[in-house]
Design a protein around this motif. Structure first.
Motif, mmCIF file in Angstrom:
data_model
loop_
_atom_site.group_PDB
_atom_site.id
_atom_site.type_symbol
_atom_site.label_atom_id
_atom_site.label_comp_id
_atom_site.label_asym_id
_atom_site.label_seq_id
_atom_site.Cartn_x
_atom_site.Cartn_y
_atom_site.Cartn_z
ATOM 1 N N ASN A 165 78.631 -6.091 -94.765
ATOM 2 C CA ASN A 165 78.532 -7.428 -94.163
ATOM 3 C C ASN A 165 79.182 -7.465 -92.782
ATOM 4 O O ASN A 165 78.638 -8.028 -91.832
ATOM 5 C CB ASN A 165 79.218 -8.470 -95.061
ATOM 6 C CG ASN A 165 78.444 -8.696 -96.349
ATOM 7 O OD1 ASN A 165 77.271 -8.341 -96.449
ATOM 8 N ND2 ASN A 165 79.107 -9.275 -97.337
ATOM 9 N N ALA A 166 80.357 -6.876 -92.688
ATOM 10 C CA ALA A 166 81.098 -6.908 -91.421
ATOM 11 C C ALA A 166 80.348 -6.156 -90.322
ATOM 12 O O ALA A 166 80.301 -6.599 -89.164
ATOM 13 C CB ALA A 166 82.489 -6.313 -91.616
ATOM 14 N N VAL A 167 79.756 -5.037 -90.693
ATOM 15 C CA VAL A 167 79.014 -4.250 -89.701
ATOM 16 C C VAL A 167 77.841 -5.061 -89.138
ATOM 17 O O VAL A 167 77.592 -5.058 -87.928
ATOM 18 C CB VAL A 167 78.533 -2.910 -90.312
ATOM 19 C CG1 VAL A 167 77.469 -2.250 -89.450
ATOM 20 C CG2 VAL A 167 79.722 -1.968 -90.496
ATOM 21 N N LYS A 168 77.158 -5.779 -90.026
ATOM 22 C CA LYS A 168 76.079 -6.656 -89.527
ATOM 23 C C LYS A 168 76.650 -7.747 -88.625
ATOM 24 O O LYS A 168 76.103 -8.066 -87.573
ATOM 25 C CB LYS A 168 75.349 -7.312 -90.712
ATOM 26 C CG LYS A 168 74.347 -6.380 -91.392
ATOM 27 C CD LYS A 168 73.666 -7.073 -92.583
ATOM 28 C CE LYS A 168 73.232 -6.043 -93.616
ATOM 29 N NZ LYS A 168 73.468 -6.477 -95.000
ATOM 30 N N GLN A 169 77.770 -8.302 -89.053
ATOM 31 C CA GLN A 169 78.386 -9.427 -88.337
ATOM 32 C C GLN A 169 78.783 -9.070 -86.894
ATOM 33 O O GLN A 169 78.782 -9.946 -86.024
ATOM 34 C CB GLN A 169 79.624 -9.864 -89.144
ATOM 35 C CG GLN A 169 80.190 -11.223 -88.769
ATOM 36 C CD GLN A 169 81.414 -11.566 -89.638
ATOM 37 O OE1 GLN A 169 81.544 -11.088 -90.770
ATOM 38 N NE2 GLN A 169 82.301 -12.382 -89.109
ATOM 39 N N VAL A 170 79.135 -7.812 -86.644
ATOM 40 C CA VAL A 170 79.655 -7.464 -85.304
ATOM 41 C C VAL A 170 78.599 -6.909 -84.350
ATOM 42 O O VAL A 170 78.927 -6.549 -83.211
ATOM 43 C CB VAL A 170 80.841 -6.459 -85.374
ATOM 44 C CG1 VAL A 170 81.997 -7.060 -86.168
ATOM 45 C CG2 VAL A 170 80.402 -5.106 -85.955
ATOM 46 N N GLN A 171 77.342 -6.838 -84.778
ATOM 47 C CA GLN A 171 76.337 -6.190 -83.928
ATOM 48 C C GLN A 171 76.259 -6.806 -82.524
ATOM 49 O O GLN A 171 76.233 -6.109 -81.526
ATOM 50 C CB GLN A 171 74.954 -6.212 -84.590
ATOM 51 C CG GLN A 171 74.832 -5.265 -85.773
ATOM 52 C CD GLN A 171 75.263 -3.836 -85.465
ATOM 53 O OE1 GLN A 171 74.778 -3.216 -84.505
ATOM 54 N NE2 GLN A 171 76.197 -3.293 -86.227
ATOM 55 N N LYS A 172 76.243 -8.105 -82.460
ATOM 56 C CA LYS A 172 76.097 -8.734 -81.152
ATOM 57 C C LYS A 172 77.374 -8.586 -80.330
ATOM 58 O O LYS A 172 77.343 -8.277 -79.141
ATOM 59 C CB LYS A 172 75.733 -10.214 -81.329
ATOM 60 C CG LYS A 172 75.283 -10.833 -80.026
ATOM 61 C CD LYS A 172 74.663 -12.202 -80.200
ATOM 62 C CE LYS A 172 74.446 -12.813 -78.814
ATOM 63 N NZ LYS A 172 74.280 -14.268 -78.896
ATOM 64 N N ARG A 173 78.497 -8.745 -80.997
ATOM 65 C CA ARG A 173 79.752 -8.699 -80.226
ATOM 66 C C ARG A 173 80.081 -7.297 -79.731
ATOM 67 O O ARG A 173 80.715 -7.138 -78.691
ATOM 68 C CB ARG A 173 80.913 -9.330 -80.995
ATOM 69 C CG ARG A 173 81.441 -8.544 -82.160
ATOM 70 C CD ARG A 173 82.561 -9.278 -82.861
ATOM 71 N NE ARG A 173 82.081 -10.385 -83.670
ATOM 72 C CZ ARG A 173 82.812 -11.008 -84.605
ATOM 73 N NH1 ARG A 173 84.062 -10.659 -84.817
ATOM 74 N NH2 ARG A 173 82.305 -11.986 -85.317
ATOM 75 N N THR A 174 79.640 -6.269 -80.460
ATOM 76 C CA THR A 174 79.900 -4.915 -79.960
ATOM 77 C C THR A 174 79.085 -4.656 -78.686
ATOM 78 O O THR A 174 79.556 -3.976 -77.778
ATOM 79 C CB THR A 174 79.581 -3.829 -81.014
ATOM 80 O OG1 THR A 174 78.211 -3.944 -81.415
ATOM 81 C CG2 THR A 174 80.488 -3.952 -82.225
ATOM 82 N N LYS A 175 77.892 -5.224 -78.628
ATOM 83 C CA LYS A 175 77.075 -5.066 -77.413
ATOM 84 C C LYS A 175 77.698 -5.834 -76.249
ATOM 85 O O LYS A 175 77.743 -5.350 -75.122
ATOM 86 C CB LYS A 175 75.634 -5.517 -77.675
ATOM 87 C CG LYS A 175 74.880 -4.498 -78.526
ATOM 88 C CD LYS A 175 73.439 -4.873 -78.789
ATOM 89 C CE LYS A 175 72.801 -3.893 -79.786
ATOM 90 N NZ LYS A 175 73.478 -3.876 -81.132
ATOM 91 N N ASN A 176 78.197 -7.022 -76.535
ATOM 92 C CA ASN A 176 78.888 -7.787 -75.486
ATOM 93 C C ASN A 176 80.124 -7.043 -74.988
ATOM 94 O O ASN A 176 80.407 -7.000 -73.782
ATOM 95 C CB ASN A 176 79.306 -9.167 -76.013
ATOM 96 C CG ASN A 176 78.111 -10.052 -76.284
ATOM 97 O OD1 ASN A 176 77.007 -9.792 -75.793
ATOM 98 N ND2 ASN A 176 78.312 -11.090 -77.090
ATOM 99 N N PHE A 177 80.859 -6.485 -75.941
ATOM 100 C CA PHE A 177 82.045 -5.693 -75.592
ATOM 101 C C PHE A 177 81.651 -4.541 -74.661
ATOM 102 O O PHE A 177 82.264 -4.325 -73.610
ATOM 103 C CB PHE A 177 82.680 -5.144 -76.875
ATOM 104 C CG PHE A 177 83.795 -4.153 -76.654
ATOM 105 C CD1 PHE A 177 85.102 -4.590 -76.457
ATOM 106 C CD2 PHE A 177 83.551 -2.781 -76.662
ATOM 107 C CE1 PHE A 177 86.135 -3.680 -76.261
ATOM 108 C CE2 PHE A 177 84.573 -1.864 -76.464
ATOM 109 C CZ PHE A 177 85.865 -2.320 -76.266
ATOM 110 N N ALA A 178 80.620 -3.821 -75.056
ATOM 111 C CA ALA A 178 80.189 -2.664 -74.269
ATOM 112 C C ALA A 178 79.751 -3.078 -72.861
ATOM 113 O O ALA A 178 80.080 -2.422 -71.870
ATOM 114 C CB ALA A 178 79.061 -1.932 -74.992
ATOM 115 N N ASP A 179 79.008 -4.176 -72.779
ATOM 116 C CA ASP A 179 78.576 -4.657 -71.454
ATOM 117 C C ASP A 179 79.773 -5.025 -70.582
ATOM 118 O O ASP A 179 79.851 -4.668 -69.418
ATOM 119 C CB ASP A 179 77.664 -5.887 -71.607
ATOM 120 C CG ASP A 179 76.286 -5.494 -72.125
ATOM 121 O OD1 ASP A 179 75.922 -4.304 -71.995
ATOM 122 O OD2 ASP A 179 75.589 -6.367 -72.681
#
Lengths: 322, 322
Positions: free
Chosen positions: A167-181
Motif C-alpha cells: 500500500n505504501a509503495v503505491k501511495q508514494v509513486q507521485k511524491r517520489t517523482k516530485n522529489f526527483a524533479d
C-alpha cells in the motif's frame, strides 16, 4: 531453511543458552541487520549483541565470542571476502553461524551452520528479505530463551507487513517523482532518522546516494542532530527525515519541528502517514525499517530515472582491484 | 573524584558483579566515550556494553539496565537535558551512575553517584579529559572483575600519553596550516577511520566541521568504505583519513591505498607517524583517539583561522529554542 527449524536446532545444540548474538556484514547487508541488534538491546535482559562491519569483526573479534554465541552473517552475492572470513573465524571460536544470501553457490554457505537463501526482486515478499528473516530469527530466539511477551503481536505484524508495504509503495509513486524533479540537480543530502530506522538513514546515504548515484550525503541520528549538525541548517541544504512509529518518534518530531522553521528543502517520510499503524502498537517500531527500505527504494529509483544515472552503474566495484 | 576510589566503591556496592556498563551522552561528549565502549567489546567476556545518544536511551532504555549496571554520563556544560534525564532514569532502575562534566554547578551532578569534574583548555593534561577518564574508569573496572591481562601496560600508556600528544601537536603545526590553506574554500569533507578511532571520525564531522564551521561532511568507517562510499570517489572530493595503530590498521591502510590511486585531495593523519608507538603494543589501539582528538583540534583551529569563522560562532545553539 525454515526459521522455526533453525531456532529449534540452535537451541538444541547449546542447551538453550545463548549468551550473545552478533550481526556481521558490510554496507547494505549490515544495514539490514540493524533492527535485529536494536531489538536485542531494547528487549533482551540476558543476551549480548553487537553489530559489526565484517572486516572489523575479523581483526577485533568480540572477547565474548564463543560456543554460546550465534553469529548472523549476510552477503547478498554471498562471496564478500570479509564476511566469509568472519564466518570462518566464528566457527573456529565454536559459535553457531547463520548465513543469509541470494546466491545458492555462495562461499558464505560453506561457513554457515544454517543457511537462508532469500528472495529478491520486485515480486518477492518483504517478509522473505534478509531484514525480515534476520529480525524474525532474532525475535524467535529471544522469545524462546527469555519469554518475550509480545511475540504473538510480532507474528501478527509479520503476517500483514507485506500488505502495509504494498500500500505504501503505491501511495508514494507521485511524491517520489516530485522529489526527483525537485532535487535532480542537488549534490548533497542529509538523511535523518532514529531508533530502529537509523540503519536505513545510513543505508540510504551510503548505498542509494553515494554508491548508486555518486552523490554526497551524510546520515545523522535525530537525537544527535541537536548536538552539532543543526548548526549548518539553512534554506539551501537538503534533508530527508524518516519519522518512525514507536518509542523514538518524539526524537524525529523534534527534528521536524526545527526543520519546518529553519529549512525549506525537506522531504518527510512518515511511517504513520504511510499506514504502518496497522501493526500492533507493542511491536510497531520494529517494522519501521522494513517499510522504509521499500519506500526509499522508490525514491532512489525515481531519482535515478530523472538523473539518467542507472542504479547499477559502477566505476570501481567489480572493475578495479582494491 | 579519584578513579581508584570510584572503582572500589562501585564494586563494593554491587558485590563485585557488573553485568553492564552503558555510555550515555550527546554529540562530542558521546564521541569521547566511543573508545570505552570499544574496549569492552574487544576485551570483556562478561560485561554488556552500549553507547547511546541520550535521548534514545531515555525513550528506549536497554532491557538489561538494572542494579548491576553502571551508567557513565558525560555533558560538558553539565545541563544537557537528555543526559540529565538519562541519569535520573538510570538511578530509578537501580543502576550506579557516573557523571563527567566541566561545570561544578551542573545538574548532572544531582543524578550522579560518582562525579568527575574534569580539566579543560589548552593547558590541561589530556589524561584528565573526559575521554581518558571514562576509558581509565572502564579499563580499571574490567581489570578488577575479569583480570584484564594488559592492565600494567595500560597504566604505562596513561603515564606517557601526555608526552606523546604534546609532541604530536608540535609536529603538526605546519601541516595544519597547509591543510587550512589548501582546503579553505571547500564545502564537503569525507572523514574516514576505524576501530577505536571511528568515534573521532564522526566527531570531527559533526562537531568540528558541521557545528563549528558550518560545512558539510560525512564520517565513513574504513571497513564500510568499500561497500558503498568508494563509488563516488574522484579527483575533486576531499578526504581526511585517520590511520590508527593497532589491530584495525589494515582497514585504514586499504583505504589509503585506494585513495592514493583514485583521489588527490587527501589528508592522512597517521598515529604511527605521529609517535603513538611509544605506547606498549598490547594496548596501543586504545590510545589512538586520545591522540587524534588533540591533533584534529589543531586542524580545526587552523581551518577556522584561515576561513575567519570563529570556532565558538553559533546561530541556533543557545539562540533559538528547539
Amino acid at each position: 531453511m525454515d526459521i522455526t527449524k533453525a531456532v529449534k536446532e540452535i537451541l538444541r545444540k547449546n542447551q538453550r543458552v545463548i549468551s550473545s548474538i552478533y550481526f556481521v556484514a558490510c554496507g547494505g547487508s549490515l544495514v539490514d541487520m540493524y533492527v535485529a541488534d536494536y531489538f536485542i538491546k531494547a528487549e533482551s535482559a540476558k543476551t549480548f549483541t553487537g553489530l559489526y562491519t565484517a572486516n572489523e569483526f575479523c581483526h577485533v573479534p568480540p572477547k565474548a565470542l564463543g560456543e554460546q554465541s550465534v553469529v548472523v552473517l549476510c552477503s547478498h552475492g554471498g562471496n564478500t571476502k570479509e564476511t566469509v572470513e568472519a564466518g570462518r573465524l566464528a566457527k573456529q571460536r565454536g559459535a553457531q553461524t547463520v548465513g543469509l544470501t541470494y546466491n545458492k553457490d555462495a562461499e558464505l554457505l560453506n561457513v554457515s551452520d544454517y543457511s537462508f537463501l532469500y528472495d529478491w526482486g520486485a515480486d518477492s515478499e518483504v517478509r522473505n528479505n534478509p531484514m525480515a528473516i534476520s529480525l524474525d530469527l532474532t525475535v524467535s530466539l529471544i522469545a524462546e530463551t527469555e519469554n518475550y511477551e509480545h511475540y504473538n503481536e510480532f507474528r501478527q505484524g509479520m503476517d500483514i507487513i507485506d500488505t502495509v508495504v504494498n500500500n505504501a509503495v503505491k501511495q508514494v509513486q507521485k511524491r517520489t517523482k516530485n522529489f526527483a524533479d525537485k532535487y535532480q540537480n542537488e549534490e548533497m543530502f542529509y538523511i535523518l532518522g532514529s531508533g530502529p530506522s537509523f540503519g536505513h538513514a545510513y543505508g540510504f546515504s551510503i548505498c542509494s546516494l553515494m554508491e548508486m548515484q555518486w552523490l554526497d550525503s551524510t546520515a545523522v541520528h535525530s537525537g544527535e542532530f541537536f548536538h552539532g549538525p543543526l548548526e549548518n541548517t539553512d534554506q539551501n541544504r537538503n534533508y530527508l527525515l524518516l519519522l518512525s512509529e514507536g518509542r523514538t518518534r518524539p526524537l524525529d518530531e523534534r527534528v521536524k519541528s526545527f526543520l519546518q522553521q529553519h529549512a525549506k528543502n525537506v522531504e518527510y517520510v512518515d511511517a504513520k502517514e504511510l499506514g504502518l499503524d496497522l501493526i500492533p502498537s507493542e511491536v510497531i517500531e520494529f517494522f519501521n525499517p522494513i517499510l522504509f527500505y521499500s519506500v526509499l527504494s522508490e525514491y532512489r529509483y525515481a531519482l535515478s530515472k530523472v538523473r539518467e544515472h542507472d542504479l547499477e552503474a559502477r566505476r570501481y566495484m567489480g572493475k578495479v582491484s582494491y
